[in-house]
Design an enzyme around this catalytic site. Structure first.
Site, short mmCIF file in Angstrom:
data_model
loop_
_atom_site.label_atom_id
_atom_site.label_comp_id
_atom_site.label_asym_id
_atom_site.label_seq_id
_atom_site.Cartn_x
_atom_site.Cartn_y
_atom_site.Cartn_z
CG ASN A 22 -1.82 1.16 1.33
OD1 ASN A 22 -1.39 2.29 1.09
ND2 ASN A 22 -3.06 0.95 1.70
CG ASP A 24 -3.08 4.71 0.72
OD1 ASP A 24 -3.18 4.57 -0.52
OD2 ASP A 24 -3.92 4.25 1.53
CG HIS A 25 1.01 6.35 4.67
ND1 HIS A 25 0.05 7.31 4.88
CD2 HIS A 25 0.58 5.22 5.28
CE1 HIS A 25 -0.93 6.78 5.60
NE2 HIS A 25 -0.63 5.52 5.85
CG HIS A 58 -8.24 4.22 1.15
ND1 HIS A 58 -8.43 4.02 2.49
CD2 HIS A 58 -9.45 4.62 0.67
CE1 HIS A 58 -9.68 4.27 2.82
NE2 HIS A 58 -10.33 4.65 1.73
NE ARG A 60 -8.36 7.49 4.44
CZ ARG A 60 -9.25 7.17 5.37
NH1 ARG A 60 -10.36 7.87 5.51
NH2 ARG A 60 -9.03 6.18 6.19
NE ARG A 64 -7.50 11.37 5.45
CZ ARG A 64 -7.96 10.77 6.55
NH1 ARG A 64 -7.15 10.01 7.26
NH2 ARG A 64 -9.20 10.94 6.94
CD GLU A 85 -7.11 -0.08 1.31
OE1 GLU A 85 -7.32 0.96 1.96
OE2 GLU A 85 -6.18 -0.85 1.55
CB THR A 115 -5.55 4.46 9.41
OG1 THR A 115 -5.46 3.40 8.45
CG2 THR A 115 -5.57 3.87 10.81
CB THR A 116 -9.51 1.66 7.30
OG1 THR A 116 -9.03 2.31 6.12
CG2 THR A 116 -10.90 1.12 7.06
CD GLU A 166 -7.18 -6.12 2.97
OE1 GLU A 166 -7.36 -5.93 1.75
OE2 GLU A 166 -6.45 -5.41 3.67
CG HIS A 205 -5.44 -1.67 9.42
ND1 HIS A 205 -5.00 -1.12 10.60
CD2 HIS A 205 -5.96 -0.65 8.70
CE1 HIS A 205 -5.26 0.18 10.59
NE2 HIS A 205 -5.84 0.49 9.45
N1 PXP Z 1 -5.88 -3.02 4.10
C1 PXP Z 1 -6.83 -2.06 4.19
C2 PXP Z 1 -8.21 -2.39 3.72
C3 PXP Z 1 -6.52 -0.78 4.69
O1 PXP Z 1 -7.47 0.16 4.79
C4 PXP Z 1 -5.19 -0.50 5.05
C5 PXP Z 1 -4.83 0.88 5.53
O2 PXP Z 1 -4.96 1.77 4.49
C6 PXP Z 1 -4.24 -1.52 4.92
C7 PXP Z 1 -4.60 -2.78 4.47
C8 PXP Z 1 -2.80 -1.29 5.25
O3 PXP Z 1 -2.65 -0.99 6.61
P1 PXP Z 1 -1.25 -0.50 7.14
O4 PXP Z 1 -0.96 0.80 6.47
O5 PXP Z 1 -1.46 -0.38 8.61
O6 PXP Z 1 -0.24 -1.55 6.77
#
Ligand code: PXP
Length: 255
Positions: A22, A24-25, A58, A60, A64, A85, A115-116, A166, A205
């Protein structure tokens, strides 16, 4: 059960778990200055080179981190299996149908959360989830639901007709000792039921280099989606080594 989608998903036959990264960051850092760098497409290419099996973003509602343009560029990249996502809103369903990622994972979304925070309540909104699933899957996109390891939610996911679930591993990741063992047991049981229903099982997550082992070794686990821990480690060792180290752990080496 045999892996129903060998070209896209290789782990469901219980060989080894796949790693979805992932990113996103990467976009979180870029958006701190509304700059052009760090570029998420470049990050995706580096992650794939280091052994990532897929890339997750993701999109959003508040944009963001990941932006619509990121999604558009990632979706056009050949050789990249993209998992999107998103919340089950009309806007996001429309975007998914146009950008056509390989898979969509429906997640709950609250504006104020960092976060989710929890899994999707599929039971409480089955017709909404089923409606979103039908519109997305009509475009040939596989659909997953991000749910807590709860047998009732697994049954609801099956009733909704989706392809995958998931499991939210946040409670497992945050716990320790006996509580962590209990959380793991919930995931084991929910995963067994999901597989009995013919659902492909992913998890994610809060997974990191310390806690990923037991989840990676779950029987029949298809793919782990991991973001924060990899990007945080990448600050110190670089993205390629950070992904490679996680890939080794996820595929069973060194754990
Ligand atoms: N899976 C889902 C559905 C998520 O929402 C997230 C967080 O965006 C992750 C996995 C990844 O989580 P983490 O960033 O804590 O590894």
């Amino acid at each position: 059960m045999p892996n129903p989608w060998p070209a896209l998903f290789r782990g469901g036959d219980n060989s080894v778990a796949l790693l979805g990264v992932n990113i996103d960051h990467v976009a979180t850092v870029r958006q701190a200055r509304r700059a052009k760098v760090p570029d998420v497409l470049f990050a995706a290419r580096v992650a794939l080179k280091a052994g990532a099996d897929s890339i997750t973003v993701h999109l959003r509602e508040d944009r963001r981190h990941i932006q619509d343009m990121d999604l558009s560029r990632l979706s056009k990249e050949t050789g990249l299996r993209l998992n999107l996502e998103m919340a089950a809103t009309e806007e996001m369903v429309r975007i998914a149908r146009v950008t056509h990622p390989h898979s969509v994972c429906l997640v709950p979304e609250k504006r104020q959360e960092l976060t989710t925070e929890g899994g999707l309540d599929v039971m409480g909104q089955i017709s909404r989830v089923r409606g979103a699933f039908q519109k997305i899957s009509a475009k040939g996109i596989k659909v997953s639901l991000f749910i807590d390891a709860d047998l009732n939610q697994v049954s609801a996911a099956k009733d909704a007709g989706v392809d995958m679930v998931e499991f939210h591993t946040g409670a497992f990741a945050e716990a320790s000792g006996e509580v962590r063992a209990m959380e793991l047991k919930k995931i084991v049981d929910a995963s067994a039921l999901a597989r009995r229903f013919g659902l492909l099982v992913n998890a994610g997550h809060g997974l990191d280099y310390e806690n990923v082992g037991p989840i990676a070794r779950l029987e029949g686990i298809n793919e782990l989606n991991i973001g924060f821990a990899i990007i945080a480690r990448a600050l110190f060792v670089g993205l390629e080594p950070a992904v490679r180290e996680m890939k080794t752990l996820v595929s069973g080496g060194g754990s």
